[in-house]
Design an enzyme around this catalytic site. Structure first.
Site, mmCIF file in Angstrom:
data_model
loop_
_atom_site.group_PDB
_atom_site.id
_atom_site.type_symbol
_atom_site.label_atom_id
_atom_site.label_comp_id
_atom_site.label_asym_id
_atom_site.label_seq_id
_atom_site.Cartn_x
_atom_site.Cartn_y
_atom_site.Cartn_z
ATOM 1 N N SER A 179 64.396 4.662 27.223
ATOM 2 C CA SER A 179 63.847 4.308 26.026
ATOM 3 C C SER A 179 63.577 3.167 25.326
ATOM 4 O O SER A 179 64.208 2.183 25.469
ATOM 5 C CB SER A 179 64.872 4.769 25.426
ATOM 6 O OG SER A 179 63.825 5.580 23.747
ATOM 7 N N GLY A 180 62.305 2.628 24.745
ATOM 8 C CA GLY A 180 61.882 1.538 24.228
ATOM 9 C C GLY A 180 62.207 1.770 23.212
ATOM 10 O O GLY A 180 62.431 0.359 22.316
ATOM 11 N N LEU A 181 62.311 2.690 22.699
ATOM 12 C CA LEU A 181 62.809 2.481 21.008
ATOM 13 C C LEU A 181 64.654 2.763 20.891
ATOM 14 O O LEU A 181 65.315 1.210 20.870
ATOM 15 C CB LEU A 181 62.863 4.477 20.463
ATOM 16 C CG LEU A 181 63.707 4.588 19.018
ATOM 17 C CD1 LEU A 181 63.404 3.613 18.460
ATOM 18 C CD2 LEU A 181 63.817 5.704 19.571
ATOM 19 N N ASP A 231 60.824 -1.332 17.202
ATOM 20 C CA ASP A 231 60.309 -0.563 18.673
ATOM 21 C C ASP A 231 58.628 -1.115 18.998
ATOM 22 O O ASP A 231 57.623 -0.151 18.756
ATOM 23 C CB ASP A 231 60.432 0.989 18.970
ATOM 24 C CG ASP A 231 59.969 1.206 19.799
ATOM 25 O OD1 ASP A 231 59.430 1.004 20.744
ATOM 26 O OD2 ASP A 231 59.694 2.452 20.054
ATOM 27 N N ASP A 240 55.961 0.359 27.609
ATOM 28 C CA ASP A 240 54.990 1.089 26.127
ATOM 29 C C ASP A 240 53.538 1.248 26.479
ATOM 30 O O ASP A 240 53.447 1.610 27.391
ATOM 31 C CB ASP A 240 55.283 -0.506 25.538
ATOM 32 C CG ASP A 240 56.843 0.152 24.728
ATOM 33 O OD1 ASP A 240 57.382 1.245 24.844
ATOM 34 O OD2 ASP A 240 57.740 -0.715 24.504
ATOM 35 N N GLU A 277 51.284 4.256 28.495
ATOM 36 C CA GLU A 277 51.147 5.426 26.868
ATOM 37 C C GLU A 277 49.707 4.392 26.345
ATOM 38 O O GLU A 277 49.520 3.241 26.145
ATOM 39 C CB GLU A 277 52.225 5.242 25.334
ATOM 40 C CG GLU A 277 52.671 3.624 25.116
ATOM 41 C CD GLU A 277 54.132 3.957 24.593
ATOM 42 O OE1 GLU A 277 54.721 4.784 24.851
ATOM 43 O OE2 GLU A 277 53.178 3.550 23.125
ATOM 44 N N ASN A 303 56.209 2.799 17.367
ATOM 45 C CA ASN A 303 57.043 3.886 17.363
ATOM 46 C C ASN A 303 56.165 5.526 17.068
ATOM 47 O O ASN A 303 55.200 5.116 16.341
ATOM 48 C CB ASN A 303 57.971 4.188 17.258
ATOM 49 C CG ASN A 303 58.964 5.400 17.945
ATOM 50 O OD1 ASN A 303 58.873 6.686 16.796
ATOM 51 N ND2 ASN A 303 59.502 5.490 18.760
ATOM 52 N N ARG A 349 50.729 8.525 29.937
ATOM 53 C CA ARG A 349 51.245 9.043 28.697
ATOM 54 C C ARG A 349 50.451 9.474 27.205
ATOM 55 O O ARG A 349 49.728 8.024 26.921
ATOM 56 C CB ARG A 349 52.599 8.405 28.082
ATOM 57 C CG ARG A 349 53.396 8.587 26.692
ATOM 58 C CD ARG A 349 54.363 7.876 26.110
ATOM 59 N NE ARG A 349 54.579 8.298 24.549
ATOM 60 C CZ ARG A 349 55.577 7.283 23.892
ATOM 61 N NH1 ARG A 349 56.526 7.204 24.641
ATOM 62 N NH2 ARG A 349 55.880 7.461 22.373
ATOM 63 N N HIS A 357 53.010 13.955 24.622
ATOM 64 C CA HIS A 357 53.926 13.564 23.193
ATOM 65 C C HIS A 357 53.446 14.134 22.234
ATOM 66 O O HIS A 357 51.888 14.739 21.970
ATOM 67 C CB HIS A 357 54.018 11.898 23.242
ATOM 68 C CG HIS A 357 55.628 12.245 22.643
ATOM 69 N ND1 HIS A 357 56.210 12.502 22.302
ATOM 70 C CD2 HIS A 357 56.033 10.689 22.042
ATOM 71 C CE1 HIS A 357 57.489 11.547 21.712
ATOM 72 N NE2 HIS A 357 56.988 10.380 21.665
#
Ligand code: SPV
Ligand code: MG
Length: 293
Positions: A43-45, A55, A84, A111, A119, A156, A187
């Site tokens: 996870s990037g977050l 993020d 990302d 994404e 984020n 994404r 998402h």
């Protein structure tokens, strides 16, 4: 052993619902694997939070890659790295795919936002989306670059996050699918799964769909299976568990000025050594180090 890329591709294309859990460093990745999960969400977050930054691409792409490498080295199950926006244009994506394959990362998720990203749960509607043809070029560039045919590129779609609705999401889905994406991540930030159900009703089983139920966590998991979702990402729960545990223990030690009350609430030092595979080094020393008199 089946290659990590092949393991991941099999999860995406199997006809049962599969699950991957977030990790943000080598230790958390190992815990995900030990628990029984078949895959890991890089996870990037969570990775940026664990590094103490936001993020927003504050950690550079090579800093993220270094973390992913530790995660990959510590485990035998596939990792999908949250990449990302791909950290630039199609050319940055090509270089990223090369580096991910070298580190045995099984899949990348990119994404359709702009670099530097924010984020999705922070002011999502203010976020500009990438142009469809530009983002499709990134997907195609990634697919043309990969050497392992089972490396997966997950595209994404942020249309629901940005407030554009179903028709824009479907338009993007068509384009990204045509560009060669192995799966779509749809998402949503709603607290129900209505965006996902609407999308799945139209998209059916055109290609695998991945979801992130962070905000619609109350939706029964069976409903994801019933509507045809392939893969669920539990996206940030080890990070959040870790924060709570650290805050609790830090406060306790600070208040008590002593360790007695926390000792039984935390793992033993021995457990730390086990997770680091300290025994293996002991055995190797017997083989490779000259024996002491
Ligand atoms: C992440 O885990 O970094 C994700 C999922 O991208 S989300 O935070 O929901 O955007
Ligand atoms: Mg992310």
């Amino acid at each position: 052993m089946i290659a990590k890329t092949t393991q991941f591709k099999q999860m995406l294309t199997s006809n049962q619902l599969e699950f991957i859990l977030e990790a943000h460093d080598g230790l958390s990745a190992k815990i995900v694997e030990e628990t029984g999960f078949k895959g890991i969400w890089g996870s990037g977050l969570a990775i940026s939070a664990a590094l103490g930054v936001r993020d927003n691409n504050e950690a550079s792409w090579t800093q993220v890659l270094d973390v992913a490498e530790f995660m990959s080295d510590a485990t035998n199950i596939p990792i999908m790295l949250d990449s990302d926006t791909g950290y630039g244009n199609f050319n940055n994506v090509r270089r990223l795919v090369k580096k991910l394959e070298q580190r045995k990362i099984a899949a990348m998720c990119i994404e359709d936002k702009l670099f530097p990203k924010t984020n999705s749960f922070i002011n999502g509607e203010a976020q500009e989306l990438a142009k469809i043809d530009e983002f499709s070029g990134k997907i195609k560039a990634a697919k043309d670059t990969q050497e392992d045919p089972d490396f997966c590129v997950v595209a994404r779609i942020e249309a629901f996050i940005a407030g554009w609705g179903l028709s824009e999401a479907l338009k993007r889905a068509e384009a990204y699918h045509k560009a060669g994406a192995d799966a779509l991540l749809v998402h949503s930030k709603k607290n129900t799964a209505e965006d996902i159900f609407e999308f799945m009703k139209e998209w059916k089983d055109t290609c695998p769909v991945v979801i992130v139920p962070t905000m619609y966590y109350n939706t029964p998991t069976d409903e994801f299976q019933d509507c045809g979702v392939s893969l669920v990402i539990w996206a940030n729960h080890l990070l959040r568990a870790r924060i709570k545990a650290m805050q609790h223990t830090a406060t306790q030690i600070y208040k008590d000025r002593a360790l007695t009350s926390v000792e039984n609430e935390i793992v033993s030092v021995k457990e730390v050594f086990r997770l680091q595979n300290a025994d293996e080094l002991k055995k190797a020393e017997k083989v490779y180090l000259p024996s002491q008199q």
